[in-house]
Scaffold this active site. Structure first.
Site, PDB file in Angstrom:
ATOM      1  N   HIS A 279      -0.264   2.126   6.324  1.00 50.04           N
ATOM      2  CA  HIS A 279       0.679   1.011   6.265  1.00 50.04           C
ATOM      3  C   HIS A 279       1.511   0.972   4.988  1.00 50.04           C
ATOM      4  O   HIS A 279       2.477   0.236   4.900  1.00 50.04           O
ATOM      5  CB  HIS A 279      -0.077  -0.317   6.358  1.00 50.04           C
ATOM      6  CG  HIS A 279      -0.881  -0.630   5.127  1.00 50.04           C
ATOM      7  ND1 HIS A 279      -2.102  -0.052   4.872  1.00 50.04           N
ATOM      8  CD2 HIS A 279      -0.622  -1.453   4.082  1.00 50.04           C
ATOM      9  CE1 HIS A 279      -2.564  -0.498   3.726  1.00 50.04           C
ATOM     10  NE2 HIS A 279      -1.692  -1.343   3.221  1.00 50.04           N
TER      11      HIS A 279
ATOM     12  N   HIS B 289      -0.536  -1.173  12.363  1.00 49.83           N
ATOM     13  CA  HIS B 289       0.115  -2.269  11.644  1.00 49.83           C
ATOM     14  C   HIS B 289       1.282  -2.822  12.455  1.00 49.83           C
ATOM     15  O   HIS B 289       1.983  -2.077  13.146  1.00 49.83           O
ATOM     16  CB  HIS B 289       0.615  -1.750  10.287  1.00 49.83           C
ATOM     17  CG  HIS B 289       0.861  -2.814   9.269  1.00 49.83           C
ATOM     18  ND1 HIS B 289       1.955  -3.635   9.297  1.00 49.83           N
ATOM     19  CD2 HIS B 289       0.133  -3.203   8.188  1.00 49.83           C
ATOM     20  CE1 HIS B 289       1.913  -4.472   8.272  1.00 49.83           C
ATOM     21  NE2 HIS B 289       0.808  -4.236   7.587  1.00 49.83           N
TER      22      HIS B 289
ATOM     23  N   ASP C 299      -4.335  -6.780  -6.918  1.00 49.45           N
ATOM     24  CA  ASP C 299      -2.995  -6.280  -7.228  1.00 49.45           C
ATOM     25  C   ASP C 299      -1.885  -6.908  -6.400  1.00 49.45           C
ATOM     26  O   ASP C 299      -0.780  -6.380  -6.327  1.00 49.45           O
ATOM     27  CB  ASP C 299      -2.962  -4.764  -7.027  1.00 49.45           C
ATOM     28  CG  ASP C 299      -3.334  -4.337  -5.598  1.00 49.45           C
ATOM     29  OD1 ASP C 299      -3.406  -5.208  -4.708  1.00 49.45           O
ATOM     30  OD2 ASP C 299      -3.558  -3.129  -5.394  1.00 49.45           O
TER      31      ASP C 299
ATOM     32  N   ARG D 211       3.978   0.980   1.857  1.00 50.40           N
ATOM     33  CA  ARG D 211       5.436   1.082   1.764  1.00 50.40           C
ATOM     34  C   ARG D 211       5.886   2.477   1.334  1.00 50.40           C
ATOM     35  O   ARG D 211       6.852   3.018   1.855  1.00 50.40           O
ATOM     36  CB  ARG D 211       5.973   0.070   0.742  1.00 50.40           C
ATOM     37  CG  ARG D 211       5.862  -1.381   1.139  1.00 50.40           C
ATOM     38  CD  ARG D 211       6.207  -2.271  -0.041  1.00 50.40           C
ATOM     39  NE  ARG D 211       6.009  -3.681   0.254  1.00 50.40           N
ATOM     40  CZ  ARG D 211       6.978  -4.535   0.549  1.00 50.40           C
ATOM     41  NH1 ARG D 211       8.222  -4.107   0.591  1.00 50.40           N
ATOM     42  NH2 ARG D 211       6.721  -5.799   0.786  1.00 50.40           N
TER      43      ARG D 211
ATOM     44  N   GLU E 109     -11.557  -7.157 -10.372  1.00 43.75           N
ATOM     45  CA  GLU E 109     -11.077  -5.803 -10.052  1.00 43.75           C
ATOM     46  C   GLU E 109      -9.959  -5.394 -11.012  1.00 43.75           C
ATOM     47  O   GLU E 109      -8.899  -4.922 -10.618  1.00 43.75           O
ATOM     48  CB  GLU E 109     -10.609  -5.698  -8.593  1.00 43.75           C
ATOM     49  CG  GLU E 109     -10.516  -4.271  -8.096  1.00 43.75           C
ATOM     50  CD  GLU E 109      -9.918  -4.155  -6.713  1.00 43.75           C
ATOM     51  OE1 GLU E 109     -10.635  -3.731  -5.800  1.00 43.75           O
ATOM     52  OE2 GLU E 109      -8.723  -4.491  -6.536  1.00 43.75           O
TER      53      GLU E 109
ATOM     54  N   GLU F 293       2.249  -2.939  -6.294  1.00 49.38           N
ATOM     55  CA  GLU F 293       0.923  -3.280  -6.786  1.00 49.38           C
ATOM     56  C   GLU F 293       0.634  -2.765  -8.196  1.00 49.38           C
ATOM     57  O   GLU F 293      -0.057  -3.427  -8.976  1.00 49.38           O
ATOM     58  CB  GLU F 293      -0.136  -2.758  -5.816  1.00 49.38           C
ATOM     59  CG  GLU F 293      -0.207  -3.514  -4.487  1.00 49.38           C
ATOM     60  CD  GLU F 293       0.788  -3.032  -3.456  1.00 49.38           C
ATOM     61  OE1 GLU F 293       0.778  -3.569  -2.334  1.00 49.38           O
ATOM     62  OE2 GLU F 293       1.580  -2.104  -3.768  1.00 49.38           O
TER      63      GLU F 293
END
Length: 385
Positions: A212, A245, A99, A214, A121, A135
């Site tokens: 992590h 991160h 993605d 967004r 995937e 994604e």
């Protein structure tokens, strides 16, 4: 019949991990395939670490990563670089994974050059275009272009069928992330950070935390961190390990809340080998990562998913993961039940792994041989058991 040239496009650590077993399997079938490994280097250092682990060298490297790059600028560099390679090399198929922006733009560049696309995937969906961002849209665009859909699970196949994808182009292969774990996890692994070795040697139960995404930045992540702090206070005998991160947006939330708690170890991001071996030794995992939702069940480790939706519902359906969101109280209460209730923990730990059996790359390459007319064999689909 002449060999077919397969261009494998990678850009980040996660997609490289999942493509590595396929690259290695294609190379085992060199009488049928010539492999071009094309790195966009969307994530430079993390991608290089994985290539080194699997002893893979890229045929081409766009090296696009730059400080504070935007999605738009990254897209422009990827599509221009890939177009030049595709025009010159004329591959017979382009394989993309998952993605990432590299995945989406790689499939689009192949389409512009009339090259068939295989999507590893395929079929993961939340049906919320903003979550995960970007994604979800990357996957949908790739799905529209793809010629061969390598779905990891029955759920992913059903999602593709709902979008009117030709069922003859969908194949349930399992997820190659499990193939990668079989290659990289060992019982005697020594960690590069001596703090981790000390914790392992003491036999302390480990709660592994990663965050992590967004869509979790800011207030949502604050709720999760508050829950982790409360858990650390309640269970001082447990070791909470949080590879943090490097993004300052993440660190600005996490550090003020968690930095002074003695049984919380905040460390810099781990390389792939250290991370998966640490995961294999953990007691419980709390994460907003997509890949970790697939990897944890392989080791029989319960996973608490710190997200409101997931494009990987199989682990939740099979009982190896719980979708707990970002609410402080819900995270805390769910984790407490698992830590204190041995029976509830065992139910999750012993649930069926829905993601793979270590043979996904083999299935994928056998399907490619059928597609190009080298063979005409029946390839049994992956079935969790």
């Amino acid at each position: 019949m002449s060999k077919k040239k397969i261009a494998v496009v990678i850009g980040t650590r996660p997609d490289t991990i999942k493509m590595a077993p396929i690259i290695l399997e294609l190379k085992k079938n060199e009488q049928y395939f010539e492999v071009l490994t094309i790195a966009t280097a969307q994530h430079r250092q993390m991608l290089d670490q994985v290539l080194e682990v699997f002893k893979i060298k890229s045929s081409f490297d766009l090296d696009i990563m730059s400080p504070r790059q935007t999605l738009a600028s990254m897209t422009a560099k990827i599509i221009t670089g890939l177009d030049e390679i595709f025009v010159a090399e004329k591959p017979d198929m382009v394989l993309v994974q998952g993605d990432t922006s590299t995945t989406c733009i790689g499939s689009l560049a192949a389409f512009y050059n009339r090259i068939p696309v295989g999507h590893i995937e395929a079929g993961l969906r939340t049906n919320d275009k903003a979550n995960p961002f970007p994604e979800e849209i990357n996957r949908r665009i790739t799905g529209c272009i793809t010629d061969l859909h390598f779905a990891p699970t029955e759920t992913a196949k059903k999602a593709l069928l709902k979008e009117n994808i030709d069922p003859n182009t969908i194949f349930i292969t399992g997820n190659t992330v499990i193939d990668a774990l079989d290659y990289t996890v060992t019982g005697n692994h020594r960690f590069s950070d001596p703090v981790l070795n000390a914790i392992i040697e003491k036999g302390t139960k480990i709660i592994l935390v990663t965050m992590h995404r967004r869509e979790n930045w800011g207030e949502p992540m604050t709720g999760a961190c508050n829950a982790i702090k409360q858990l650390a206070l309640k269970f001082p005998h447990l070791a909470f390990i949080f590879p943090l991160h490097m993004n300052p947006i993440v660190r600005d939330v996490v550090l003020p809340i968690l930095k002074d708690q003695p049984n919380i170890t905040l460390i810099d991001p781990l390389d792939y080998l250290d991370f998966v071996n640490l995961m294999s030794k953990s007691y419980l995992i709390m994460t907003d990562s997509g890949g970790v939702q697939e990897e944890g069940p392989h080791f029989g480790i319960p996973v608490l998913v710190l997200r409101t939706v997931t494009e990987r519902p199989d682990a939740v359906d099979y009982g190896t993961a719980k979708l707990v969101g970002l609410d402080e109280n819900r995270i805390f209460e769910t984790a407490v039940r698992l830590i204190e209730n041995e029976e509830e923990y065992k139910i999750m730990a012993n649930a069926i792994n829905p993601y793979g059996d270590g043979l996904s790359a083999q299935r994928t390459v056998r399907i490619l041989k059928n597609y190009f007319g080298f063979t005409d064999e029946v390839v049994e689909e992956f079935i969790p058991q």
